[in-house]
Design an enzyme around this catalytic site. Sequence first.
Site, PDB file in Angstrom:
ATOM      1  N   ASP A 179       0.837  -1.209   0.000  1.00 21.73           N
ATOM      2  CA  ASP A 179       0.000   0.000   0.000  1.00 21.73           C
ATOM      3  C   ASP A 179       0.876   1.266   0.000  1.00 21.73           C
ATOM      4  O   ASP A 179       1.772   1.406   0.825  1.00 21.73           O
ATOM      5  CB  ASP A 179      -0.864  -0.062   1.268  1.00 21.73           C
ATOM      6  CG  ASP A 179      -1.751   1.155   1.486  1.00 21.73           C
ATOM      7  OD1 ASP A 179      -1.953   1.915   0.530  1.00 21.73           O
ATOM      8  OD2 ASP A 179      -2.244   1.331   2.609  1.00 21.73           O
ATOM      9  N   HIS A 190      -4.131   4.539   6.937  1.00 22.70           N
ATOM     10  CA  HIS A 190      -3.000   4.057   6.135  1.00 22.70           C
ATOM     11  C   HIS A 190      -1.673   4.447   6.782  1.00 22.70           C
ATOM     12  O   HIS A 190      -1.537   5.548   7.314  1.00 22.70           O
ATOM     13  CB  HIS A 190      -3.067   4.648   4.717  1.00 22.70           C
ATOM     14  CG  HIS A 190      -4.299   4.250   3.979  1.00 22.70           C
ATOM     15  ND1 HIS A 190      -4.356   3.146   3.163  1.00 22.70           N
ATOM     16  CD2 HIS A 190      -5.531   4.802   3.943  1.00 22.70           C
ATOM     17  CE1 HIS A 190      -5.575   3.045   2.664  1.00 22.70           C
ATOM     18  NE2 HIS A 190      -6.306   4.038   3.120  1.00 22.70           N
TER      19      HIS A 190
END
Length: 548
Positions: free
Chosen positions: A188, A361
């Site tokens: 990611d 995140h």
Amino acid sequence: MLEVVPLGGLGEFGMNMLALTWGETTLVVDAGVMFPDLELLGVDRIIPDLTYLQQKGRAAALVLTHGHEDHIGGVPHVVPYIDGPVYGTPLALALVEPKLQEHGLQDSARLTVVRPRDRVTVGPFTVEFIRVTHSMPDCVALAIHTPAGVVVHTGDFKIDQTPIDGEHFDVHRFAQLGSEGVLALFADSTNIDRRGFTGSEVEVVEAFEEIFASANGRLIVAAFSSSIYRMQILVDLAAQFDRKVAFVGRGMIENSQIAQRLGYLRVPAGVQIRDSEVASYPAQDVLCLTTGSQGEPMSALSRIAIDDHRYVKVGPEDTVVLSARAIPGNEKAIGRVINHVARRGADVIHEGIKHVHVSGHGSEEELKLMLTLVRPRYFVPVHGEYRQLSQHARIANRVFAGRDPKPDILLVEDGDILHFDAEGGRIAGKAPVGRILIDGTGEVGDEVLRDRRHLAEDGLVVPVVAINKQTGALEGVPDIITRGFVMENSQELLAEGARLLSEVIHQASVEERTEQGLIKEKLRVELRRFFRKRSGRRPLVLPVIMEI
């Protein structure tokens, strides 16, 4: 040979989807949607083009990393191309099930629940699920054991040391995989441009405690309906400050019910009330959790802001909190909602004012730690626009500097075909990729979008002409109806246009007049030319012929 193709999520935020193929077996990881920009008129969501899956002739399984829309929103569209099961954690599958039912795909037998440290076998692949922390419960990374080696796919993650549900990031297993040897890491990249570490979910508690302590009236908090951790924090604070909690908005009501059913959201007895009961409690005793943190026009918060909600009103003593990050492109819509709330006299608090949101995140340091733990032979940044992917590649270069052998970094985009075999890993071609636009009724083609843009920019002109069925003669004066088409001297211009239509019909032969298709086309061409010359506009002209 192992073939890996990202079908979405590289070069954009959302639409995450990856296909892995060995021999005859294809495995699909995630099936996300992306939400449209303003210029995609009438489009509700966007999914990846599925031509590649059609070419592969049905995949063996679909594996989901977690339950966010950008990873599961496209599942109903992808399931018809999947022969085998859909694997996911309990919460991810509970969020997928209503989507499948909505599309008439009530095949819940295919939904197979997995938990962290479980392994499933799909042909030559063994998929292992590894616990990661994110902004919602039940998120996993994948270690896909293939004949070519282990492929690690992180899914969405951050490294939260104080997770609200006590389920910690499985650092140990990532380190173990790294020491055993990993072929490729797909990681990611969303927050690579944020320095340091992303805050823990509990970091918002302090700001919300201040807000609860100082709020005199009704408290309305808008968040993503999938932010189960945020819901739990707010429910606990409501109980602490003697407020009742109402979930407002379809997504918020549905997801809170699912989370409570699965035990991910605990609401103390007597704290929850229905949205229809909000008005019957004193304003200072109520907390409303609503959808609409991105300014979506039909969401609960947008309707509350313009005083159009059936049950919830907002007034001068009230406080409205936007507990979410503005997705790029939504700033104007969010600003509009804030303005409407301010007009009602309420106090508005958002991320720029108080620490009411943390990202799900990992920031730069967490992404570096993932690289250090996994130590892959090949590194492929995923999830993000090209600038995030390239920045992640640069950071990885620094992390891997001085390591021998130095891992290879493959900077790829949607559709790049990656091959891993005895000779190594490389980009070996391009698969057909793109986007499919979906509205409420189904797929939106390019020509439909082109017509919508045409209508939005130049308007619509409908000439209505009555023709005698027997003689083909014109009956009465043609009428011209316009919509979204502004001109000077419009009355004169339309009268002139009507005269032009009469002339065209008089000059046409009887055969042309009685052949609807021919006369329609003739009228359309002449009227378009007339409007272009007289107004500089090119409206969409749709002639209507009435035979009398």
